[in-house]
Motif scaffolding. Sequence first.
Motif, short mmCIF file in Angstrom:
data_model
loop_
_atom_site.label_atom_id
_atom_site.label_comp_id
_atom_site.label_asym_id
_atom_site.label_seq_id
_atom_site.Cartn_x
_atom_site.Cartn_y
_atom_site.Cartn_z
N MET A 160 0.82 -1.21 0.00
CA MET A 160 0.00 0.00 0.00
C MET A 160 0.86 1.27 0.00
O MET A 160 0.33 2.38 -0.09
N GLY A 161 2.18 1.10 0.12
CA GLY A 161 3.07 2.26 0.13
C GLY A 161 3.08 3.01 1.45
O GLY A 161 3.33 4.20 1.49
N LYS A 162 2.79 2.30 2.52
CA LYS A 162 2.76 2.90 3.85
C LYS A 162 4.10 2.68 4.56
O LYS A 162 4.63 1.57 4.54
N PRO A 163 4.64 3.69 5.22
CA PRO A 163 5.84 3.47 6.03
C PRO A 163 5.46 2.68 7.29
O PRO A 163 4.37 2.85 7.83
N VAL A 164 6.36 1.80 7.71
CA VAL A 164 6.08 0.91 8.84
C VAL A 164 7.29 0.86 9.77
O VAL A 164 8.43 0.74 9.31
N PHE A 165 7.01 0.92 11.06
CA PHE A 165 8.01 0.75 12.10
C PHE A 165 7.70 -0.57 12.79
O PHE A 165 6.58 -0.76 13.27
N VAL A 166 8.67 -1.50 12.79
CA VAL A 166 8.46 -2.78 13.47
C VAL A 166 9.33 -2.80 14.73
O VAL A 166 10.55 -2.64 14.66
N ASP A 167 8.68 -2.98 15.86
CA ASP A 167 9.31 -3.04 17.17
C ASP A 167 9.36 -4.51 17.59
O ASP A 167 8.36 -5.07 18.02
N PHE A 168 10.52 -5.14 17.41
CA PHE A 168 10.72 -6.52 17.86
C PHE A 168 11.08 -6.42 19.34
O PHE A 168 12.13 -5.89 19.69
N THR A 169 10.22 -6.92 20.20
CA THR A 169 10.34 -6.70 21.63
C THR A 169 9.91 -7.93 22.41
O THR A 169 9.42 -8.90 21.82
N ALA A 170 10.11 -7.90 23.70
CA ALA A 170 9.63 -8.95 24.60
C ALA A 170 9.44 -8.34 25.98
O ALA A 170 10.19 -7.43 26.37
N VAL A 197 16.08 -9.82 20.74
CA VAL A 197 15.52 -8.47 20.77
C VAL A 197 16.34 -7.60 21.71
O VAL A 197 17.06 -8.14 22.54
N PRO A 198 16.29 -6.32 21.55
CA PRO A 198 15.41 -5.54 20.69
C PRO A 198 15.95 -5.40 19.28
O PRO A 198 17.15 -5.49 19.04
N LEU A 199 15.03 -5.19 18.38
CA LEU A 199 15.36 -4.84 17.00
C LEU A 199 14.28 -3.87 16.54
O LEU A 199 13.08 -4.12 16.74
N TYR A 200 14.71 -2.76 15.97
CA TYR A 200 13.79 -1.73 15.49
C TYR A 200 14.06 -1.53 14.00
O TYR A 200 15.17 -1.19 13.61
N VAL A 201 13.01 -1.77 13.19
CA VAL A 201 13.16 -1.70 11.74
C VAL A 201 12.14 -0.70 11.20
O VAL A 201 10.95 -0.79 11.49
N LEU A 202 12.63 0.24 10.40
CA LEU A 202 11.79 1.24 9.79
C LEU A 202 11.76 1.01 8.28
O LEU A 202 12.78 1.08 7.61
N TYR A 203 10.57 0.66 7.79
CA TYR A 203 10.37 0.43 6.35
C TYR A 203 9.83 1.70 5.72
O TYR A 203 8.79 2.20 6.14
N PRO A 204 10.50 2.23 4.70
CA PRO A 204 10.00 3.43 4.02
C PRO A 204 8.76 3.10 3.19
O PRO A 204 8.44 1.93 2.96
N SER A 205 8.08 4.14 2.75
CA SER A 205 6.87 3.94 1.96
C SER A 205 7.17 3.33 0.59
O SER A 205 6.32 2.67 0.01
N ASP A 206 8.37 3.53 0.08
CA ASP A 206 8.77 2.96 -1.21
C ASP A 206 9.12 1.48 -1.02
O ASP A 206 10.13 1.16 -0.39
N PRO A 207 8.31 0.58 -1.56
CA PRO A 207 8.56 -0.85 -1.36
C PRO A 207 9.90 -1.34 -1.91
O PRO A 207 10.40 -2.38 -1.50
#
Length: 148
Positions: free
Chosen positions: A51-61, A115-125
Amino acid sequence: VVAFALTLSQIPMAPATAPFATAPPATATATAQDIPWEPYSAQRLSELHRMGKPVFVDFTADWCITCLVNRQVTLSQPQVIAAFAANDVTYLKADWTRRDRTITTALESFGRSGVPLYVLYPSDPSAEPTLLPQLLSAPQVIQALEAL
């Protein structure tokens, strides 16, 4: 280098009889739950990416002390929460508290075994995701979100 000034009363501790905490303590005032988040799934990440949405993934516990510190010191800050909203970034929480296999596979895809791992995916796939450091600061997260 980021310095943290915490007293022992600010660091959640598990009872001596339980090896891992299963929930944040009731005394925690602000957590990453202040940011609207969705549970992580590879399918949801893929859908948002398409969908072209930016996403932040918080790998946590819940038992990860560094994760808890990052939540309380950085991710719960009003300016960080505002930056997520202003940049329309979807926050996915990849809860590895019970060492879920799907999340383990995602961690391994980044060469990580925990963890932790923080991944930021831009809107451009087609663009590569950005890995943030394990110890977060508010200015660093805000800068990454605004660079999208």
